[in-house]
Design an enzyme around this catalytic site. Structure first.
Site, PDB file in Angstrom:
ATOM      1  N   HIS A 112       0.809  -1.141  -0.078  1.00 48.79           N
ATOM      2  CA  HIS A 112       0.107   0.002  -0.142  1.00 48.79           C
ATOM      3  C   HIS A 112       0.987   1.028  -0.068  1.00 48.79           C
ATOM      4  O   HIS A 112       1.933   1.343   0.702  1.00 48.79           O
ATOM      5  CB  HIS A 112      -0.883  -0.166   1.136  1.00 48.79           C
ATOM      6  CG  HIS A 112      -1.575   0.864   1.523  1.00 48.79           C
ATOM      7  ND1 HIS A 112      -1.784   2.231   1.708  1.00 48.79           N
ATOM      8  CD2 HIS A 112      -3.285   0.826   0.971  1.00 48.79           C
ATOM      9  CE1 HIS A 112      -2.750   2.864   1.542  1.00 48.79           C
ATOM     10  NE2 HIS A 112      -3.840   2.068   1.305  1.00 48.79           N
ATOM     11  N   CYS A 146      -3.516   2.383  -4.373  1.00 51.04           N
ATOM     12  CA  CYS A 146      -4.603   3.242  -3.685  1.00 51.04           C
ATOM     13  C   CYS A 146      -4.452   4.666  -4.267  1.00 51.04           C
ATOM     14  O   CYS A 146      -3.590   5.477  -3.872  1.00 51.04           O
ATOM     15  CB  CYS A 146      -4.231   3.184  -2.006  1.00 51.04           C
ATOM     16  SG  CYS A 146      -5.323   4.407  -1.178  1.00 51.04           S
ATOM     17  N   HIS A 200      -7.578   0.307  -4.397  1.00 52.65           N
ATOM     18  CA  HIS A 200      -8.496   1.293  -3.746  1.00 52.65           C
ATOM     19  C   HIS A 200      -8.989   2.435  -4.468  1.00 52.65           C
ATOM     20  O   HIS A 200      -8.199   3.268  -4.945  1.00 52.65           O
ATOM     21  CB  HIS A 200      -7.659   1.782  -2.530  1.00 52.65           C
ATOM     22  CG  HIS A 200      -7.298   0.650  -1.301  1.00 52.65           C
ATOM     23  ND1 HIS A 200      -6.591   0.795  -0.070  1.00 52.65           N
ATOM     24  CD2 HIS A 200      -7.501  -0.601  -1.446  1.00 52.65           C
ATOM     25  CE1 HIS A 200      -6.364  -0.229   0.320  1.00 52.65           C
ATOM     26  NE2 HIS A 200      -6.883  -1.174  -0.304  1.00 52.65           N
ATOM     27  N   ASP A 239     -13.023   3.241  -0.123  1.00 48.45           N
ATOM     28  CA  ASP A 239     -13.068   3.452   1.294  1.00 48.45           C
ATOM     29  C   ASP A 239     -13.040   5.032   1.595  1.00 48.45           C
ATOM     30  O   ASP A 239     -13.091   5.785   0.508  1.00 48.45           O
ATOM     31  CB  ASP A 239     -11.933   2.876   1.853  1.00 48.45           C
ATOM     32  CG  ASP A 239     -10.481   3.311   1.543  1.00 48.45           C
ATOM     33  OD1 ASP A 239     -10.553   4.162   0.527  1.00 48.45           O
ATOM     34  OD2 ASP A 239      -9.301   2.810   2.003  1.00 48.45           O
ATOM     35  N   HIS A 240     -13.072   5.459   2.899  1.00 48.84           N
ATOM     36  CA  HIS A 240     -12.934   6.902   3.127  1.00 48.84           C
ATOM     37  C   HIS A 240     -14.034   7.612   2.421  1.00 48.84           C
ATOM     38  O   HIS A 240     -13.576   8.798   2.138  1.00 48.84           O
ATOM     39  CB  HIS A 240     -11.573   7.476   2.815  1.00 48.84           C
ATOM     40  CG  HIS A 240     -10.308   6.566   3.494  1.00 48.84           C
ATOM     41  ND1 HIS A 240      -9.174   7.266   3.357  1.00 48.84           N
ATOM     42  CD2 HIS A 240     -10.253   5.470   4.047  1.00 48.84           C
ATOM     43  CE1 HIS A 240      -8.191   6.298   4.280  1.00 48.84           C
ATOM     44  NE2 HIS A 240      -9.014   5.316   4.623  1.00 48.84           N
ATOM     45  N   TYR A 264     -14.643   3.842   7.161  1.00 49.37           N
ATOM     46  CA  TYR A 264     -15.304   3.155   6.857  1.00 49.37           C
ATOM     47  C   TYR A 264     -16.889   2.714   7.445  1.00 49.37           C
ATOM     48  O   TYR A 264     -17.317   2.103   7.936  1.00 49.37           O
ATOM     49  CB  TYR A 264     -14.685   1.676   7.500  1.00 49.37           C
ATOM     50  CG  TYR A 264     -13.173   1.655   6.964  1.00 49.37           C
ATOM     51  CD1 TYR A 264     -13.104   0.844   5.741  1.00 49.37           C
ATOM     52  CD2 TYR A 264     -12.080   2.133   7.488  1.00 49.37           C
ATOM     53  CE1 TYR A 264     -11.885   0.804   5.083  1.00 49.37           C
ATOM     54  CE2 TYR A 264     -10.979   2.267   6.737  1.00 49.37           C
ATOM     55  CZ  TYR A 264     -10.839   1.392   5.539  1.00 49.37           C
ATOM     56  OH  TYR A 264      -9.502   1.370   5.048  1.00 49.37           O
TER      57      TYR A 264
HETATM   58  C1  DNO Z   1      -6.596   3.191   5.749  1.00 46.78           C
HETATM   59  C2  DNO Z   1      -5.919   1.965   5.004  1.00 46.78           C
HETATM   60  C3  DNO Z   1      -4.548   1.619   5.489  1.00 46.78           C
HETATM   61  C4  DNO Z   1      -4.213   0.318   4.806  1.00 46.78           C
HETATM   62  C5  DNO Z   1      -2.941  -0.324   5.168  1.00 46.78           C
HETATM   63  C6  DNO Z   1      -2.521  -1.413   4.434  1.00 46.78           C
HETATM   64  O1  DNO Z   1      -7.867   3.285   5.507  1.00 46.78           O
HETATM   65  O2  DNO Z   1      -6.094   2.296   3.707  1.00 46.78           O
HETATM   66  O3  DNO Z   1      -4.770   1.247   7.168  1.00 46.78           O
HETATM   67  O4  DNO Z   1      -5.284  -0.687   4.974  1.00 46.78           O
HETATM   68  O5  DNO Z   1      -1.977   0.715   5.371  1.00 46.78           O
HETATM   69  O6  DNO Z   1      -1.294  -2.231   4.937  1.00 46.78           O
END
Ligand code: DNO
Length: 386
Positions: free
Chosen positions: A240, A278, A305, A346-347, A363
């Site tokens: 990530h 991401c 992501h 996400d977010h 989340y």
């Molecule tokens: C936050 C996430 C991160 C991600 C980690 C992967 O929302 O995108 O915590 O899960 O960094 O290792």
């Protein structure tokens, strides 16, 4: 792409049955109850797999199999911890779970200063306020020479907010930056820690004198050690990016930009060594052209992501809509490159009562459901373009 959803296990208030109703196909999760560094046994892996499959879903991605700090700073116990990591991978491979997300960020997994920043429409979002972060660094951590890491305009904003800062404001910043955003992702600080700032300072000290080149060498060492297991079980590792993709708190950060990504992919040129694209994290650095990065690295991307940020002129950043044209471009690239690629959103905003539910930061249910609907619409449209 495969529509996946980050689910935090049987204790998650969002159930697998709910997820089936909204079109989720695959689950992204981890064995959150196992402490970092310990082996995920085959029994434990199979137990989770069974829970997910009984609900008619599949366990698509592990997020995360955490890399313990000593592996990152090359502590004396790193080889033992790498052996444990390999054993966990082996058990995942046996169970047929073949995509594993991790990160190589020292100490802090991701950084935000506000969890419920109000939007004009009554929803709220995560937010990164650079001046508040500087305040945390200079005034709460009191890191030596921290002021030197900030530009004059940020310091001016920081000094202005320092004048009004009270104990509650300081408590809230600590809680957001090192507790609420970290505990649920198996980070270093949990809600039970009584002295989080002291613990955090001790963790930062572990990286004194460790440069970006040292961290790169440690990442290469780790990847080379695990690749044979990944090849044997056909496991795709996907790092990530650093969130935000900037140097912060005097820590080395090595997955921040085009040159960094190129470096780690070439350092261990095995297709099992790949990227979690991401888009949101990468977009929080104004230096990154995210749609161009998606095109360049699509073939080494194993997990996506889907979200995207706007960086403001003062260096703050906040989430943009999932219909942002840059995200449409990114989704098009990956949907065309590999229609089986797991993707999650996400977010997304807190909306329609999400804020009352105590969900993990970033989340929400309704916000993510709407975002998944948007991204699904983009994918469906892309498929009519073919
Ligand atoms: C936050 C996430 C991160 C991600 C980690 C992967 O929302 O995108 O915590 O899960 O960094 O290792």
């Amino acid at each position: 792409m495969e529509k996946t959803w980050r689910w935090f296990g049987p204790k998650d208030k969002i159930t697998l049955e709910m997820l089936r109703q909204i079109g989720v196909e695959g689950i992204v999760t981890a064995l959150h109850h196992i402490p970092n560094g310990e082996v995920w046994t085959l029994d434990e892996v199979n137990r989770m797999k069974h829970i997910i499959e009984s609900a008619g879903l599949r366990w698509s991605v592990v997020e995360s199999l955490p890399v313990s700090e000593p592996i990152k700073y090359a502590g004396p116990d790193r080889d033992a911890l790498i052996e444990n990591y390999k054993a966990s991978l082996e058990n995942l491979g046996r169970a047929g779970v073949r995509t594993v997300c991790y990160n190589f960020m020292p100490v802090l997994d991701w950084a935000r200063t506000e969890l419920e920043y109000p939007n004009a429409d009554g929803t709220s979002n995560l937010y990164f306020n650079r001046a508040e972060f500087a305040y945390f660094d200079c005034h709460i951590l009191g890191r030596k020479d921290a002021r030197l890491d900030y530009d004059a305009a940020t310091l001016e904003r920081m000094d202005a907010l320092a004048a009004d800062m009270d104990e509650e404001g300081r408590r809230r910043l600590v809680d957001t930056i090192i507790v609420k955003t970290q505990g649920f992702v198996n980070g270093n600080i949990s809600e039970d820690d009584l002295k989080p700032v002291e613990k955090f300072r001790e963790l930062l000290a572990l990286y004194d004198g460790i440069s970006r080149d040292d961290l790169r060498a440690n990442m290469k060492y780790f990847l080379e050690a695990i690749m044979p297991v990944c090849r044997k079980w056909d496991i795709n590792m996907c790092v990530h990016p650093d969130d935000p993709p900037l140097q912060i708190l005097g820590l080395p950060r090595i997955v921040t930009c085009d040159e960094d990504i190129e470096w780690f992919l070439n350092a261990v040129p095995d297709p099992h060594n790949g990227l979690t694209f991401c888009a949101g994290s990468l977009s929080a650095g104004a230096h990154n052209d995210v749609p161009a990065l998606a095109r360049k690295y699509a073939s080494r991307t194993h997990f996506v992501h889907a979200r995207i940020c706007n960086v403001l002129p003062n260096g703050d950043f906040k989430e943009s809509t999932h219909l942002d044209p840059r995200l449409i471009d990114v989704v098009r690239t990956f949907e065309r490159a590999n229609a089986a690629l797991p993707m999650r959103v996400d977010h997304a905003p807190l909306m329609l009562g999400d804020d009352k539910m105590g969900y993990n930061a970033g989340y929400s249910f309704h916000g993510r459901m709407l975002a998944l609907g948007m991204v699904s619409g983009i994918m469906a449209t892309v498929n009519t373009e073919k």
